[in-house]
Design a protein around this motif. Sequence first.
Motif, PDB file in Angstrom:
ATOM      1  N   LEU A  77       5.363   3.984  -5.498  1.00  0.00           N
ATOM      2  CA  LEU A  77       4.304   4.985  -5.347  1.00  0.00           C
ATOM      3  C   LEU A  77       3.765   5.442  -6.696  1.00  0.00           C
ATOM      4  O   LEU A  77       2.549   5.611  -6.867  1.00  0.00           O
ATOM      5  N   VAL A  78       4.650   5.631  -7.663  1.00  0.00           N
ATOM      6  CA  VAL A  78       4.213   6.018  -9.013  1.00  0.00           C
ATOM      7  C   VAL A  78       3.309   4.943  -9.593  1.00  0.00           C
ATOM      8  O   VAL A  78       2.254   5.246 -10.174  1.00  0.00           O
ATOM      9  N   ARG A  79       3.680   3.696  -9.414  1.00  0.00           N
ATOM     10  CA  ARG A  79       2.842   2.592  -9.915  1.00  0.00           C
ATOM     11  C   ARG A  79       1.485   2.565  -9.228  1.00  0.00           C
ATOM     12  O   ARG A  79       0.464   2.335  -9.871  1.00  0.00           O
ATOM     13  N   LEU A  80       1.470   2.801  -7.923  1.00  0.00           N
ATOM     14  CA  LEU A  80       0.199   2.832  -7.200  1.00  0.00           C
ATOM     15  C   LEU A  80      -0.693   3.960  -7.704  1.00  0.00           C
ATOM     16  O   LEU A  80      -1.906   3.788  -7.829  1.00  0.00           O
TER      17      LEU A  80
ATOM     18  N   TYR B 107       2.758   2.291   3.436  1.00  0.00           N
ATOM     19  CA  TYR B 107       4.038   1.622   3.669  1.00  0.00           C
ATOM     20  C   TYR B 107       5.118   2.198   2.765  1.00  0.00           C
ATOM     21  O   TYR B 107       6.249   2.410   3.197  1.00  0.00           O
ATOM     22  N   GLN B 108       4.785   2.447   1.522  1.00  0.00           N
ATOM     23  CA  GLN B 108       5.769   2.995   0.589  1.00  0.00           C
ATOM     24  C   GLN B 108       6.208   4.401   1.006  1.00  0.00           C
ATOM     25  O   GLN B 108       7.374   4.761   0.882  1.00  0.00           O
ATOM     26  N   LEU B 109       5.282   5.193   1.512  1.00  0.00           N
ATOM     27  CA  LEU B 109       5.634   6.533   1.993  1.00  0.00           C
ATOM     28  C   LEU B 109       6.539   6.473   3.219  1.00  0.00           C
ATOM     29  O   LEU B 109       7.504   7.235   3.328  1.00  0.00           O
ATOM     30  N   VAL B 110       6.226   5.567   4.134  1.00  0.00           N
ATOM     31  CA  VAL B 110       7.066   5.394   5.322  1.00  0.00           C
ATOM     32  C   VAL B 110       8.479   4.998   4.891  1.00  0.00           C
ATOM     33  O   VAL B 110       9.473   5.543   5.382  1.00  0.00           O
ATOM     34  N   ASN B 111       8.571   4.049   3.961  1.00  0.00           N
ATOM     35  CA  ASN B 111       9.876   3.621   3.468  1.00  0.00           C
ATOM     36  C   ASN B 111      10.609   4.753   2.763  1.00  0.00           C
ATOM     37  O   ASN B 111      11.815   4.936   2.962  1.00  0.00           O
TER      38      ASN B 111
ATOM     39  N   GLY C 257       0.812  -1.218   0.000  1.00  0.00           N
ATOM     40  CA  GLY C 257       0.000   0.000   0.000  1.00  0.00           C
ATOM     41  C   GLY C 257       0.840   1.260   0.000  1.00  0.00           C
ATOM     42  O   GLY C 257       2.054   1.247   0.236  1.00  0.00           O
ATOM     43  N   ALA C 258       0.185   2.364  -0.262  1.00  0.00           N
ATOM     44  CA  ALA C 258       0.860   3.656  -0.334  1.00  0.00           C
ATOM     45  C   ALA C 258       1.438   4.081   1.017  1.00  0.00           C
ATOM     46  O   ALA C 258       2.524   4.662   1.066  1.00  0.00           O
TER      47      ALA C 258
END
Length: 83
Positions: free
Chosen positions: A73-76, A35-39, A32-33
Amino acid sequence: MDLLLDAVGWAGAALLLAGYALVSSARLSGDGAAYQLVNLFGALGLMVNSAYNAAWPSTGLNLVWAAIGTVALVRLVRVGAAK
């Protein structure tokens, strides 16, 4: 300046560890977005701190880590826009 960049590094480390703990405990989805933002932000914080301290292997690792988060994130966003 040292204290600020140390704080940025510690915040980055805390974000990466929190993200890992949340996914491992099934409280956050790994694809999900959130988790990706946290990373992404965790990697950026560590990258800034590592570069300031001339820890180039860590800087490179976190640059790649941030790039992976950005691509995810871009893919999401693209998948969300396609719906």
